[in-house]
Design a protein around this motif. Sequence first.
Motif, PDB file in Angstrom:
ATOM      1  N   TYR A 137     -63.577  17.083  -2.820  1.00 36.89           N
ATOM      2  CA  TYR A 137     -62.140  17.044  -3.113  1.00 36.89           C
ATOM      3  C   TYR A 137     -61.666  18.437  -3.517  1.00 36.89           C
ATOM      4  CZ  TYR A 137     -57.799  15.616  -5.483  1.00 36.89           C
ATOM      5  OH  TYR A 137     -56.495  15.474  -5.893  1.00 36.89           O
ATOM      6  N   HIS A 173     -60.238  12.764   3.224  1.00 35.56           N
ATOM      7  CA  HIS A 173     -60.886  12.466   1.953  1.00 35.56           C
ATOM      8  C   HIS A 173     -60.423  11.114   1.421  1.00 35.56           C
ATOM      9  CE1 HIS A 173     -62.518  13.000  -2.093  1.00 35.56           C
ATOM     10  NE2 HIS A 173     -63.269  13.959  -1.579  1.00 35.56           N
ATOM     11  N   HIS A 174     -61.352  10.370   0.809  1.00 36.07           N
ATOM     12  CA  HIS A 174     -61.041   9.007   0.381  1.00 36.07           C
ATOM     13  C   HIS A 174     -60.425   8.930  -1.010  1.00 36.07           C
ATOM     14  CE1 HIS A 174     -64.997   9.781  -1.411  1.00 36.07           C
ATOM     15  NE2 HIS A 174     -64.689   8.873  -2.306  1.00 36.07           N
ATOM     16  N   GLN A 175     -60.401  10.039  -1.752  1.00 40.14           N
ATOM     17  CA  GLN A 175     -59.863  10.007  -3.106  1.00 40.14           C
ATOM     18  C   GLN A 175     -58.504  10.700  -3.162  1.00 40.14           C
ATOM     19  OE1 GLN A 175     -62.548  11.418  -6.131  1.00 40.14           O
ATOM     20  NE2 GLN A 175     -64.346  10.714  -5.020  1.00 40.14           N
ATOM     21  N   LYS A 350     -60.892  -4.757   2.320  1.00 35.23           N
ATOM     22  CA  LYS A 350     -62.034  -3.952   1.916  1.00 35.23           C
ATOM     23  C   LYS A 350     -62.808  -4.717   0.843  1.00 35.23           C
ATOM     24  CE  LYS A 350     -60.197   0.704   2.833  1.00 35.23           C
ATOM     25  NZ  LYS A 350     -59.883   2.023   2.244  1.00 35.23           N
ATOM     26  N   THR A 355     -70.732  -1.868  -7.720  1.00 36.47           N
ATOM     27  CA  THR A 355     -70.113  -0.822  -8.531  1.00 36.47           C
ATOM     28  C   THR A 355     -70.929   0.460  -8.475  1.00 36.47           C
ATOM     29  OG1 THR A 355     -71.315  -1.531 -10.508  1.00 36.47           O
ATOM     30  CG2 THR A 355     -69.134  -2.497 -10.132  1.00 36.47           C
ATOM     31  N   ASP A 362     -64.382  12.077 -11.163  1.00 36.05           N
ATOM     32  CA  ASP A 362     -64.181  11.400  -9.887  1.00 36.05           C
ATOM     33  C   ASP A 362     -62.760  10.853  -9.824  1.00 36.05           C
ATOM     34  OD1 ASP A 362     -66.146  10.025  -7.602  1.00 36.05           O
ATOM     35  OD2 ASP A 362     -64.345   8.869  -8.014  1.00 36.05           O
ATOM     36  N   ARG A 363     -62.122  10.959  -8.642  1.00 36.72           N
ATOM     37  CA  ARG A 363     -60.708  10.607  -8.511  1.00 36.72           C
ATOM     38  C   ARG A 363     -60.461   9.110  -8.349  1.00 36.72           C
ATOM     39  NH1 ARG A 363     -56.915  14.892  -9.293  1.00 36.72           N
ATOM     40  NH2 ARG A 363     -58.202  16.755  -9.236  1.00 36.72           N
ATOM     41  N   ARG A 364     -61.506   8.330  -8.108  1.00 44.20           N
ATOM     42  CA  ARG A 364     -61.299   6.894  -7.925  1.00 44.20           C
ATOM     43  C   ARG A 364     -60.897   6.233  -9.234  1.00 44.20           C
ATOM     44  NH1 ARG A 364     -66.876   6.142  -4.702  1.00 44.20           N
ATOM     45  NH2 ARG A 364     -67.286   7.970  -6.026  1.00 44.20           N
ATOM     46  N   PRO A 365     -60.025   5.223  -9.189  1.00 45.95           N
ATOM     47  CA  PRO A 365     -59.569   4.579 -10.427  1.00 45.95           C
ATOM     48  C   PRO A 365     -60.693   3.807 -11.103  1.00 45.95           C
ATOM     49  CG  PRO A 365     -58.769   3.365  -8.516  1.00 45.95           C
ATOM     50  CD  PRO A 365     -59.378   4.636  -7.989  1.00 45.95           C
ATOM     51  N   GLU A 366     -60.705   3.841 -12.415  1.00 44.71           N
ATOM     52  CA  GLU A 366     -61.705   3.099 -13.180  1.00 44.71           C
ATOM     53  C   GLU A 366     -61.383   1.614 -13.172  1.00 44.71           C
ATOM     54  OE1 GLU A 366     -63.943   3.356 -17.542  1.00 44.71           O
ATOM     55  OE2 GLU A 366     -62.031   4.397 -17.197  1.00 44.71           O
TER      56      GLU A 366
END
Length: 374
Positions: A137, A173-175, A350, A355, A362-366
């Motif tokens: 990223y 990019h996925h994030q 999806k 987990t 990391d840009r993914r939401p918690e």
Amino acid sequence: MAAHAKLSPSSAHRWMVCTASPQACVGAPDESSEAADFGTFCHLVAALSLDNECDADVYIGRRSECDRFAIDAETAGHIQTYLDAVRFARDLHGGTIVAEQRVRLTDEIWGTADAAILSADGKHLTVVDLKMGAGVYVAADSVQLAIYAGAAVRTWDADNVEQITTAVVQPRHHQGEAWREHTYKRAELDQVIDAVTTAAVSTHIAPKFQAGDHCMFCPVKATCHARREARLAAAQEAFGARPAPDTLTDERVAEILLAASDVKRWLDDLEAYARKRAEMGKGYPGLKLVQKVGLRSFSDEQVAEEHLRGLGVDPLATKLVSPAEAERRLAAAGMTKKQAKASVASYTHKPARGTLLVPVSDRRPEISPTSFNP
């Protein structure tokens, strides 16, 4: 000028911290990768599209000089996301788009900006960078883009610039969003540039090695003593005693897991280095070089098809295509990429696959443990 800047903007995040790295990298092989070559090809098509005032789909079917890559509908869609961002910036502030412009900050610090726009009144500068990578990223306030902006100001003698926008378009990019931007006031950008030029001086005066995340793309990372010592220390600290997990504090669990990723990257680099040397004839005690075998495939598909049909087996049995392939076929049939995605979206999902425990950067939401359904 030389083919490459001694202090390139793209590696500034490294040499500003590890000030000894520029000299250490002198003479290191300038090795590319398939991903880098693909990105270079996409940048060429993007520049052609900007120069010729056309969309990326005009170049569908175009092949790279090495003949390894071709522009398909999906790749054209990614490039179009970048073109739309650049043209939106041009329409917002006025001015002229300059693609693949060489900009110079100092004799040692220079590079090529993917797209730059100086507004008609000379008060706003926009720099847009295309990143085709899907793995790392890139933030819009990266020092690389700040250097491009500062270098553009100096190259064009644009002393009236008051506000600067740096933007990254990273469609694969996925994030996060594919298009993200950061705005500097002129004084803020000048502060960043001052830090860059100060670090550049340090690469000549008392340079120091410093290992860290910035080592990822360093050409001498596999043989760097500072990185080796840092990784070995981390390994000894994290895994020396190997206690049972339930005897560790939460803080210690986090420390070990964060150290593990660094150690694993170093071991991967070491393995790649040793394998390359072994392929050139170097022997290592207790190790041997063997052939890596790929997945099985038919040596002659036509003969195999006839054979299987003779045995009463349909060798061409098919299944429903993937959502991505469905979108590609719809785009090839005349839909825009956006229309194809919308057409398929309501029929896709999806599913959760478990987990992952990742660093907070990391840009993914918690997710909340109570909201997870295994």
